[in-house]
Design a protein around this motif. Structure first.
Motif, PDB file in Angstrom:
ATOM      1  N   THR A   2       0.830  -1.201   0.000  1.00  0.00           N
ATOM      2  CA  THR A   2       0.000   0.000   0.000  1.00  0.00           C
ATOM      3  C   THR A   2       0.865   1.253   0.000  1.00  0.00           C
ATOM      4  O   THR A   2       1.819   1.373   0.766  1.00  0.00           O
ATOM      5  CB  THR A   2      -0.921   0.027   1.233  1.00  0.00           C
ATOM      6  OG1 THR A   2      -1.695  -1.178   1.257  1.00  0.00           O
ATOM      7  CG2 THR A   2      -1.852   1.219   1.188  1.00  0.00           C
ATOM      8  N   GLY A 158      -3.130   2.550  13.307  1.00  0.00           N
ATOM      9  CA  GLY A 158      -2.489   1.292  13.671  1.00  0.00           C
ATOM     10  C   GLY A 158      -3.330   0.078  13.387  1.00  0.00           C
ATOM     11  O   GLY A 158      -2.788  -1.025  13.213  1.00  0.00           O
ATOM     12  N   ASN A 159      -4.665   0.249  13.349  1.00  0.00           N
ATOM     13  CA  ASN A 159      -5.515  -0.861  12.938  1.00  0.00           C
ATOM     14  C   ASN A 159      -5.440  -1.021  11.427  1.00  0.00           C
ATOM     15  O   ASN A 159      -4.876  -0.190  10.713  1.00  0.00           O
ATOM     16  CB  ASN A 159      -6.959  -0.629  13.378  1.00  0.00           C
ATOM     17  CG  ASN A 159      -7.231  -1.174  14.766  1.00  0.00           C
ATOM     18  OD1 ASN A 159      -6.320  -1.601  15.459  1.00  0.00           O
ATOM     19  ND2 ASN A 159      -8.492  -1.164  15.177  1.00  0.00           N
ATOM     20  N   ARG A 160      -6.018  -2.096  10.952  1.00  0.00           N
ATOM     21  CA  ARG A 160      -6.072  -2.379   9.515  1.00  0.00           C
ATOM     22  C   ARG A 160      -7.517  -2.319   9.036  1.00  0.00           C
ATOM     23  O   ARG A 160      -8.464  -2.459   9.819  1.00  0.00           O
ATOM     24  CB  ARG A 160      -5.498  -3.770   9.246  1.00  0.00           C
ATOM     25  CG  ARG A 160      -4.041  -3.929   9.667  1.00  0.00           C
ATOM     26  CD  ARG A 160      -3.109  -3.582   8.536  1.00  0.00           C
ATOM     27  NE  ARG A 160      -1.707  -3.627   8.919  1.00  0.00           N
ATOM     28  CZ  ARG A 160      -0.725  -3.404   8.070  1.00  0.00           C
ATOM     29  NH1 ARG A 160      -0.982  -3.136   6.805  1.00  0.00           N
ATOM     30  NH2 ARG A 160       0.533  -3.443   8.486  1.00  0.00           N
ATOM     31  N   ASP A 163      -9.876  -4.948  10.151  1.00  0.00           N
ATOM     32  CA  ASP A 163     -10.465  -4.883  11.488  1.00  0.00           C
ATOM     33  C   ASP A 163     -11.876  -4.294  11.422  1.00  0.00           C
ATOM     34  O   ASP A 163     -12.786  -4.737  12.139  1.00  0.00           O
ATOM     35  CB  ASP A 163      -9.587  -4.064  12.419  1.00  0.00           C
ATOM     36  CG  ASP A 163      -8.214  -4.697  12.629  1.00  0.00           C
ATOM     37  OD1 ASP A 163      -8.166  -5.916  12.881  1.00  0.00           O
ATOM     38  OD2 ASP A 163      -7.203  -3.986  12.514  1.00  0.00           O
ATOM     39  N   GLY A 205      -6.640  -7.665  10.991  1.00  0.00           N
ATOM     40  CA  GLY A 205      -5.195  -7.588  10.778  1.00  0.00           C
ATOM     41  C   GLY A 205      -4.772  -7.611   9.324  1.00  0.00           C
ATOM     42  O   GLY A 205      -3.574  -7.684   9.042  1.00  0.00           O
ATOM     43  N   THR A 206      -5.725  -7.540   8.410  1.00  0.00           N
ATOM     44  CA  THR A 206      -5.399  -7.550   6.984  1.00  0.00           C
ATOM     45  C   THR A 206      -5.785  -6.216   6.345  1.00  0.00           C
ATOM     46  O   THR A 206      -6.519  -5.426   6.930  1.00  0.00           O
ATOM     47  CB  THR A 206      -6.132  -8.692   6.256  1.00  0.00           C
ATOM     48  OG1 THR A 206      -7.555  -8.478   6.346  1.00  0.00           O
ATOM     49  CG2 THR A 206      -5.788 -10.038   6.871  1.00  0.00           C
ATOM     50  N   GLU A 209      -3.074  -0.351   6.308  1.00  0.00           N
ATOM     51  CA  GLU A 209      -2.988   0.213   7.656  1.00  0.00           C
ATOM     52  C   GLU A 209      -3.734   1.545   7.687  1.00  0.00           C
ATOM     53  O   GLU A 209      -3.675   2.335   6.735  1.00  0.00           O
ATOM     54  CB  GLU A 209      -1.525   0.436   8.031  1.00  0.00           C
ATOM     55  CG  GLU A 209      -1.329   1.048   9.411  1.00  0.00           C
ATOM     56  CD  GLU A 209       0.118   1.386   9.706  1.00  0.00           C
ATOM     57  OE1 GLU A 209       0.374   1.970  10.776  1.00  0.00           O
ATOM     58  OE2 GLU A 209       0.986   1.089   8.857  1.00  0.00           O
ATOM     59  N   ARG A 211      -4.111   5.234   8.791  1.00  0.00           N
ATOM     60  CA  ARG A 211      -3.187   6.299   9.182  1.00  0.00           C
ATOM     61  C   ARG A 211      -3.931   7.622   9.283  1.00  0.00           C
ATOM     62  O   ARG A 211      -4.908   7.858   8.551  1.00  0.00           O
ATOM     63  CB  ARG A 211      -2.052   6.425   8.167  1.00  0.00           C
ATOM     64  CG  ARG A 211      -1.186   5.185   8.052  1.00  0.00           C
ATOM     65  CD  ARG A 211      -0.003   5.428   7.127  1.00  0.00           C
ATOM     66  NE  ARG A 211       0.817   4.223   6.966  1.00  0.00           N
ATOM     67  CZ  ARG A 211       1.911   4.160   6.224  1.00  0.00           C
ATOM     68  NH1 ARG A 211       2.329   5.255   5.576  1.00  0.00           N
ATOM     69  NH2 ARG A 211       2.596   3.030   6.127  1.00  0.00           N
TER      70      ARG A 211
END
Length: 276
Positions: A2, A158-160, A163, A205-206, A209, A211
């Motif tokens: 990404t 920080g999460n994806r 999530d 978790g996939t 990310e 930001r």
């Protein structure tokens, strides 16, 4: 892998390229204004979504409201779409075209609006209950809103993206509902539809990310039956293949340093029905 790029409100508008744009304070201000207008339009429709009204009449109200506030409907003329909002009734999943269709007692309807205000898109949708709606349909609407908010609760640095997707999928499937895969949320801002894609089913978790500065929509479409959809001959209207009810809510959000900001939250507190 990404890619991300930091953009400023004064920059030339870059076409969708797969790169995720990260916006600064000017972008947040622009989205805040556009999102608030979008939410105010949906608030103003509440007394008008009643048995006997046509979807075309609701569309005219949306058009007039946008123009009064100095905005234009992003959907009007978009890839040939001819209306100022989308009205999706009962088994229509999304992109229903307003017209002569009359709302009946017991219907549920999603109204999706996107005012383009000063170069920013405020994209949001909300479910409305028409008259006396059966408990089965009310529960679908309630769970769909819960899916939206559970997904947004995962929207923080920080999460994806997975999530968000997984939170939505788990809650819908715990209620034995189907999560539509054929349509998804999307990046938003100066462009109506941008990167990233925001799917509503997936593994935690996939995905990209999250930001600070990312702008995107979360808009789960949840079916009482199976998740499969089909397109009607008009090229826009998507319906459930098994003809069961479908519901959807949508917010535009921005990732902040410690969470997210919902740009399209109702100023009047009318984020979910019943609105009385």
């Amino acid at each position: 892998m990404t890619e991300y790029i930091t953009v400023n409100a004064a920059d030339r508008v870059e076409a969708k390229s797969g790169v995720i744009k990260l916006h600064g304070p000017d972008g947040f201000a622009g989205m805040r204004a556009a999102g608030r207008l979008a939410a105010e339009i949906l608030d103003a429709l509440v007394p008008h979504v009643v048995p006997g009204v046509t979807t075309g009449a609701l569309d005219a109200l949306v058009y007039d409201h946008m123009l009064r506030e100095g905005a234009v409907p992003a959907t009007l003329g978009y890839r040939g779409f001819t209306k100022s909002c989308c009205t999706s009734i009962n088994h229509v999943v999304c992109h229903g075209i307003p017209g002569d269709k009359v709302l009946k007692d017991g219907d549920i309807v999603n109204i999706d609006v996107t005012p383009l205000l000063n170069g920013w898109h405020g994209d949001t949708s909300r479910m409305y209950l028409v008259g006396d709606v059966p408990i089965k349909a009310r529960k679908l609407v309630d769970v769909t809103y819960e899916c939206l908010m559970l997904g947004i609760a995962e929207a923080r640095p920080g999460n994806r993206m997975g999530d968000i997707s997984n939170a939505i999928q788990r809650h819908a499937e715990a209620n034995r509902y189907g999560v539509v895969r054929d349509f998804c949320g999307h990046g938003v801002g100066r462009l109506f539809h941008d990167s990233p894609e925001v799917v509503h089913a997936g593994r935690p978790g996939t995905g990209p990310e999250l930001r600070p500065g990312m702008f995107f929509t979360v808009e789960p479409m949840i079916n009482i039956g199976k998740p499969d959809v089909k397109m009607l001959d008009d090229g826009w209207t998507a319906v459930t293949r098994d003809r069961t009810l479908s519901a959807q809510f949508e917010h535009s959000i921005g990732i902040t340093e410690d969470g997210c900001e919902i740009f399209t939250k109702s100023p009047a507190g009318l984020d979910k029905p019943p609105y009385a």
